[in-house]
Design an enzyme around this catalytic site. Structure first.
Site, PDB file in Angstrom:
ATOM      1  N   LYS A 167      28.248  79.666  -3.924  1.00  0.00           N
ATOM      2  CA  LYS A 167      28.446  80.989  -3.332  1.00  0.00           C
ATOM      3  C   LYS A 167      27.756  81.119  -1.974  1.00  0.00           C
ATOM      4  CE  LYS A 167      28.967  83.387  -7.779  1.00  0.00           C
ATOM      5  NZ  LYS A 167      28.617  84.589  -8.561  1.00  0.00           N
ATOM      6  N   TYR A 187      38.235  87.409 -10.166  1.00  0.00           N
ATOM      7  CA  TYR A 187      37.335  88.320 -10.887  1.00  0.00           C
ATOM      8  C   TYR A 187      38.125  89.457 -11.540  1.00  0.00           C
ATOM      9  CZ  TYR A 187      33.213  86.034  -8.831  1.00  0.00           C
ATOM     10  OH  TYR A 187      32.232  85.128  -8.486  1.00  0.00           O
ATOM     11  N   ASN A 206      23.833  84.902  -7.128  1.00  0.00           N
ATOM     12  CA  ASN A 206      23.343  84.002  -8.191  1.00  0.00           C
ATOM     13  C   ASN A 206      23.834  82.557  -8.005  1.00  0.00           C
ATOM     14  OD1 ASN A 206      25.957  84.434  -8.937  1.00  0.00           O
ATOM     15  ND2 ASN A 206      25.520  85.262 -10.967  1.00  0.00           N
ATOM     16  N   HIS A 220      29.278  79.945  -9.145  1.00  0.00           N
ATOM     17  CA  HIS A 220      30.210  80.351 -10.188  1.00  0.00           C
ATOM     18  C   HIS A 220      30.529  79.096 -10.988  1.00  0.00           C
ATOM     19  CE1 HIS A 220      33.842  81.667 -12.268  1.00  0.00           C
ATOM     20  NE2 HIS A 220      34.339  80.496 -11.915  1.00  0.00           N
ATOM     21  N   GLU A 259      41.473  78.226 -13.116  1.00  0.00           N
ATOM     22  CA  GLU A 259      40.698  78.346 -11.881  1.00  0.00           C
ATOM     23  C   GLU A 259      40.871  77.114 -10.988  1.00  0.00           C
ATOM     24  OE1 GLU A 259      36.715  79.320 -13.161  1.00  0.00           O
ATOM     25  OE2 GLU A 259      37.328  81.325 -13.821  1.00  0.00           O
TER      26      GLU A 259
HETATM   27  P1  IDP Z   1      29.192  84.620 -14.715  1.00  0.00           P
HETATM   28  O1  IDP Z   1      29.232  84.325 -13.232  1.00  0.00           O
HETATM   29  O2  IDP Z   1      27.853  84.279 -15.308  1.00  0.00           O
HETATM   30  O3  IDP Z   1      30.330  84.000 -15.468  1.00  0.00           O
HETATM   31  P2  IDP Z   1      30.567  87.181 -14.916  1.00  0.00           P
HETATM   32  O4  IDP Z   1      30.268  88.252 -15.918  1.00  0.00           O
HETATM   33  O5  IDP Z   1      31.853  86.437 -15.064  1.00  0.00           O
HETATM   34  O6  IDP Z   1      29.306  86.216 -14.893  1.00  0.00           O
HETATM   35  O7  IDP Z   1      30.541  87.869 -13.491  1.00  0.00           O
HETATM   36  C1  IDP Z   1      31.037  87.209 -12.351  1.00  0.00           C
HETATM   37  C2  IDP Z   1      30.098  87.478 -11.187  1.00  0.00           C
HETATM   38  O8  IDP Z   1      30.129  88.867 -10.876  1.00  0.00           O
HETATM   39  C3  IDP Z   1      28.635  87.170 -11.476  1.00  0.00           C
HETATM   40  O9  IDP Z   1      28.316  85.811 -11.269  1.00  0.00           O
HETATM   41  C4  IDP Z   1      27.930  88.062 -10.507  1.00  0.00           C
HETATM   42  O10 IDP Z   1      27.849  87.479  -9.224  1.00  0.00           O
HETATM   43  C5  IDP Z   1      28.836  89.275 -10.457  1.00  0.00           C
HETATM   44  N1  IDP Z   1      28.347  90.331 -11.365  1.00  0.00           N
HETATM   45  C6  IDP Z   1      28.456  90.348 -12.719  1.00  0.00           C
HETATM   46  N2  IDP Z   1      27.875  91.468 -13.232  1.00  0.00           N
HETATM   47  C7  IDP Z   1      27.411  92.163 -12.166  1.00  0.00           C
HETATM   48  C8  IDP Z   1      26.691  93.412 -12.037  1.00  0.00           C
HETATM   49  O11 IDP Z   1      26.378  94.111 -13.002  1.00  0.00           O
HETATM   50  N3  IDP Z   1      26.376  93.791 -10.758  1.00  0.00           N
HETATM   51  C9  IDP Z   1      26.694  93.055  -9.660  1.00  0.00           C
HETATM   52  N4  IDP Z   1      27.352  91.872  -9.737  1.00  0.00           N
HETATM   53  C10 IDP Z   1      27.705  91.440 -10.978  1.00  0.00           C
HETATM   54 MG    MG Z   2      32.361  84.419 -15.401  1.00  0.00          MG
END
Ligand code: IDP
Ligand code: MG
Length: 198
Positions: free
Chosen positions: A48, A88, A151, A154, A165
């Site tokens: 990212k 997403y 974070n 992905h 994907e």
């Molecule tokens: P993952 O990346 O661990 O699979 P997902 O729930 O699929 O998590 O969410 C995709 C991405 O969306 C996350 O990596 C994060 O960057 C973002 N995200 C998820 N939940 C939140 C939130 O509550 N606030 C802001 N960004 C979020």
């Molecule tokens: Mg995810």
């Protein structure tokens, strides 16, 4: 050239063409046969924008390589709102979605296809949980992130999503089926084959 000469020439060309097609199909079938036999999987990682801006791309790639995952595709791309809404889709109705979309499209990202035995789960374990500051130390997010949005990576969360994907971000010719010389050191002989009961 006489008519029979022309027919022979065309026949030779058609024969050569059919032979090339036959060889291509054989390679593709062999590849899928090997994947099926050896429980090999492919999964998608996106490095990212926060990782790129912090100069961590090499470190992230290094971690996956050191684990023994094989890079079978890699490139830098710029995401747009359309592909992000698709990628997403499970989050598009969330209030924070516009912020994620802006963050993910403002800078380029690196997309990577990784291959290995049970690669989807293995990559998720290396990645760590979504919220960086709660992720286990030793995972990528646990070691490099304090954030939920920023974070670092992905990673596909299931075999089915990995398949979708990879097709979303890579053309078939951008994925490489190459034989890694190290694989004999990474896996035991016969490991992951159908009759292997680990
Ligand atoms: P993952 O990346 O661990 O699979 P997902 O729930 O699929 O998590 O969410 C995709 C991405 O969306 C996350 O990596 C994060 O960057 C973002 N995200 C998820 N939940 C939140 C939130 O509550 N606030 C802001 N960004 C979020
Ligand atoms: Mg995810």
């Amino acid at each position: 050239m006489c008519a029979s000469g022309k027919i022979i020439l065309i026949g030779k060309r058609v024969g050569k063409f059919l032979y090339l097609v036959y060889n291509k199909i054989k390679i593709i079938l062999q590849y899928y046969n090997n994947m099926a036999k050896k429980r090999q999987e492919r999964t998608l990682v996106i490095i990212k924008p926060d990782a790129l801006n912090r100069g961590l791309a090499g470190e992230i790639i290094h971690r996956f390589e050191r684990k023994g995952l094989k890079i079978v595709g890699i490139k830098m791309i710029q995401l747009d709102d359309i592909i992000l809404a698709e990628h997403y889709a499970h989050l598009v109705d969330q209030p924070f979605f516009p912020r994620i979309a802006k963050f993910m499209s403002e800078w380029p990202v690196i997309v990577m296809a990784l291959e290995g035995l049970e690669a989807v789960n293995s990559v998720r374990l290396l990645t760590g949980e979504t919220l960086g500051r709660h992720a286990d130390a030793g995972t990528i997010r646990g070691d490099y992130s304090m954030s939920v949005q920023a974070n670092i990576v992905h990673a596909s969360d299931s075999i089915e999503n990995a398949r979708k994907e990879l097709a979303r971000f890579f053309k078939p010719e951008e994925l490489f089926d190459w034989n890694c010389l190290d694989s004999q050191a990474i896996y035991a002989e016969g490991e992951g084959e159908e009759d292997d009961d680990e």
